[in-house]
Design a protein around this motif. Structure first.
Motif, PDB file in Angstrom:
ATOM      1  N   PHE A 111      20.025   2.977   5.003  1.00  0.00           N
ATOM      2  CA  PHE A 111      18.623   2.625   4.868  1.00  0.00           C
ATOM      3  C   PHE A 111      18.536   1.240   4.251  1.00  0.00           C
ATOM      4  O   PHE A 111      19.314   0.895   3.377  1.00  0.00           O
ATOM      5  CB  PHE A 111      17.906   3.660   3.990  1.00  0.00           C
ATOM      6  N   CYS A 112      17.581   0.450   4.674  1.00  0.00           N
ATOM      7  CA  CYS A 112      17.411  -0.914   4.184  1.00  0.00           C
ATOM      8  C   CYS A 112      15.973  -1.073   3.688  1.00  0.00           C
ATOM      9  O   CYS A 112      15.037  -0.636   4.361  1.00  0.00           O
ATOM     10  CB  CYS A 112      17.700  -1.906   5.304  1.00  0.00           C
ATOM     11  N   LEU A 167      10.405  -6.625  13.322  1.00  0.00           N
ATOM     12  CA  LEU A 167      10.420  -5.248  12.844  1.00  0.00           C
ATOM     13  C   LEU A 167       9.103  -4.874  12.171  1.00  0.00           C
ATOM     14  O   LEU A 167       8.591  -3.784  12.344  1.00  0.00           O
ATOM     15  CB  LEU A 167      11.572  -5.065  11.856  1.00  0.00           C
ATOM     16  N   VAL A 203       8.952  -3.326   3.429  1.00  0.00           N
ATOM     17  CA  VAL A 203       9.310  -2.496   4.577  1.00  0.00           C
ATOM     18  C   VAL A 203      10.634  -1.788   4.303  1.00  0.00           C
ATOM     19  O   VAL A 203      11.501  -2.317   3.628  1.00  0.00           O
ATOM     20  CB  VAL A 203       9.391  -3.351   5.876  1.00  0.00           C
ATOM     21  N   PHE A 233      13.603   0.596   6.513  1.00  0.00           N
ATOM     22  CA  PHE A 233      14.021   0.979   7.866  1.00  0.00           C
ATOM     23  C   PHE A 233      15.498   1.345   7.871  1.00  0.00           C
ATOM     24  O   PHE A 233      16.240   1.033   6.939  1.00  0.00           O
ATOM     25  CB  PHE A 233      13.743  -0.163   8.854  1.00  0.00           C
ATOM     26  N   VAL A 234      15.914   2.018   8.929  1.00  0.00           N
ATOM     27  CA  VAL A 234      17.322   2.352   9.113  1.00  0.00           C
ATOM     28  C   VAL A 234      17.970   1.222   9.897  1.00  0.00           C
ATOM     29  O   VAL A 234      17.500   0.861  10.974  1.00  0.00           O
ATOM     30  CB  VAL A 234      17.475   3.692   9.863  1.00  0.00           C
TER      31      VAL A 234
END
Length: 69
Positions: free
Chosen positions: A1-2, A20, A25, A27-28
């Motif tokens: 995960f980021c 994105l 934010v 996201f994976v």
């Protein structure tokens, strides 16, 4: 995960050249072999930031203060 958080917020985030979303934010970020993924943070009037990341299953946390151009 980021997770990416910027000051100021609402910077655009691109992964491998594809938009994105905007910060903050989460996201994976999927691994593509040993090839680094390019994450770029952009905002009008500020210097862009580019990171080259190889996901390893750990949390990637990026917190940056954008610099005015």
């Amino acid at each position: 995960f980021c997770v990416i958080v910027t000051e100021p917020a609402k910077a655009e985030v691109y992964v491998d050249g594809l938009k994105l979303g905007v910060t903050p934010v989460g996201f994976v970020l999927l691994k593509r072999g040993d090839t680094p993924r390019t994450v770029e943070i952009r905002m009008s009037g500020y210097r862009s930031i580019e990171k080259h990341l190889v996901p390893d299953g750990e949390l990637i946390s990026i917190g940056v203060t954008l610099e005015k151009q």
